[in-house]
Design an enzyme around this catalytic site. Structure first.
Site: not given
Ligand code: ADP
Length: 492
Positions: A388, A232, A289, A236-237, A180, A254
């Protein structure tokens, strides 16, 4: 200034070797953040799209895993070569959608993406197991098998490299993938997917465009996914890891960082200031990061070193990412812009904090441009030094006692990168030993090279994917086989 906004060639999703829209027919708009202009629409995938992509990847897995590793490697090498051949057009697309400057960031990023494919193409023959001497009656050995369908999720900040670092090792090891893209930067990854699709059997790589809450979350919970690989935010991780724990699938993460750059008294030099700025990833607006944004500067050289860095930051040319003169482009979107400005405002509002360079952007004009900003007088415990920011906001913190400095440098829940600047080899090695970070550099501030073990400690993540060992650990399952080689003969 380059005026035309080219229409990208690939604006649909790659599923089972076909270019498709979302089943629900929904789309969303991708913007050029530097000019505030729309580029194009891409599909907004939902759970049904995730499902058909996983099914395509599962079907492809049955034959892909049987292809000899060196044959898979050849295909990855061909992909790397073609990414290199298309460097300019891919880099322009990357600059267009991310706001990252073409000369300083986008072209080098595509170079690295090509190198990542070539590296994993080259090490494909190294998917080896071990033999273990247990006793003379047993032949005990391990084999490495691919895991299955990998669900990969990447952010927008370095989409070409981050997609390559997922695709190349996972496929090299014999897995197939559903990846994705990030909602803010899907286009370069789709163009790389198109190159991959020319060389790979259908379904080996599937690429979706969509939002985190519907597409990303559906990918993390899909029963057909056998491994999750996420890059990310730490927040969300955590949710990805939670989803992995529900089904007990392996997960690599990561995540974020708030990395220190440690300047010793002998390092008050121009090349160090350049290195510190490179390590702070100013050329991509510090949207990295590994950005070394906490500068621990020794008391003896604090004022002159801060002045040196401030002078260089003031000379950085911000501007249209596609302009060859531009050193530093635009932040990715209005949310990030507001967030970075709020941190700058917080620094300006605090009477203990002094501004050495930058500050709030001038009002008006298109684009999310924020000048590289350097504060002094920041306490390591304050939000400016702990969170961050993902924007070009640096804090210089004074130190004199090395133990106290190291305590502060480690006083963060992150542990991704660290940079140490000194000619004193003993001081450097003691610092390297004491610092809690997965990726430490002395007297340089580069990005990652393929083959390095890259990844975080503490809440910066789990797993290493950039290297041969990382591929083996992250994308293969080890099977232990034990044979009795002293059975009584059948005739006896
Ligand atoms: P950033 O702040 O760098 O955008 P995120 O962690 O928000 O970092 O997003 C990184 C990726 O994770 C993006 O592709 C985003 O669409 C995806 N993402 C955000 N929320 C979720 C979730 N609940 N489950 C899975 N993927 C997600």
């Amino acid at each position: 200034m380059i005026n035309e906004i080219p229409r990208p060639e690939f604006t649909e999703m790659l599923i089972g070797g076909q270019w498709l829209g979302a089943l629900g027919g929904q789309t969303f708009t991708v913007n050029n953040p530097a000019r505030g202009q729309d580029i194009c629409e891409v599909p907004r995938a939902g759970a049904a799209d995730v499902d058909r992509a996983v099914i395509a990847a599962a079907q492809a897995f049955e034959t892909w895993k049987k292809l000899a590793p060196r044959e898979r490697g050849k295909l990855l090498l061909a992909i790397g070569n073609e990414i290199d051949a298309q460097n300019e057009s891919l880099a322009r697309l990357l600059a267009l959608e991310t706001g990252n400057a073409l000369r300083t960031q986008a072209r080098p990023e595509l170079k690295t993406a090509a190198e990542v494919f070539r590296y994993f193409g080259g090490v494909a023959g190294e998917l080896k197991g071990e033999t273990i001497p247990i006793d003379e009656r047993m032949l005990n050995f391990t084999v490495r098998s691919p895991i299955g369908v990998v669900g990969a999720i990447i952010p927008w900040n370095a989409p070409a490299i981050l997609a390559s670092v997922k695709i190349a090792p996972a496929l090299c090891a014999g897995n197939t993938m559903v990846l994705k893209t990030a909602e803010d930067a899907p286009l370069t990854v789709l163009a790389i997917a198109a190159i991959c699709a020319k060389h790979l059997p259908p379904g080996v790589l599937n690429v979706l465009t969509g939002f985190g809450a519907d597409c990303g979350a559906a990918l993390t919970t899909h029963p057909g996914i056998s491994k999750l690989s996420f890059t990310g935010s730490t927040a969300v991780g955590r949710s990805v890891m939670r989803a992995a724990s529900e089904r007990i699938v392996p997960v690599s993460l990561e995540l974020g960082g708030k990395s220190p750059s440690i300047i010793f008294p002998d390092a008050d030099q121009d090349w160090v200031a350049d290195g510190v700025i490179a390590a702070a990833r100013i050329s991509r607006q510090s949207q990295s990061c590994t950005a070394g944004t906490r500068l621990f500067v020794h008391d003896k050289v604090f004022d002159s070193f801060v002045e040196r860095v401030a002078g260089k930051l003031k000379a950085i040319r911000m501007g249209d990412p596609l302009d060859e003169q531009t050193d530093m482009g635009s932040l990715i979107n209005s949310k990030q812009y507001e967030r970075v400005c709020s941190f700058i405002q917080e620094g300006l509002d605090n009477p203990a904090i002094k501004l050495a360079a930058g500050g709030l952007p001038a009002a008006g004009g298109a684009g999310f441009f924020t000048p590289p900003t350097l504060f002094t007088g920041v306490d390591n415990g304050w939000r400016l030094a702990q969170e961050e920011i993902f924007g070009p906001v640096l804090c210089a913190i004074r130190w004199s006692d090395p133990d106290e400095m190291l305590r502060q440098a480690n006083a963060t829940h992150y542990g991704l990168a660290a940079y140490v600047w000194t000619h004193d080899i003993g001081a450097a090695l003691r610092t390297v030993d004491a610092i809690d970070a997965g990726f430490v550099q002395v007297n340089q501030g580069f990005g990652q090279f393929p083959g390095q073990a890259y990844g975080g400690m503490k809440q910066s993540g789990i797993g290493r994917e950039y290297s041969l060992e990382g591929m083996l650990e992250s994308f293969t399952a080890r099977k232990n086989v034990c044979l009795n080689v002293r059975t009584p003969s059948a005739a006896a």
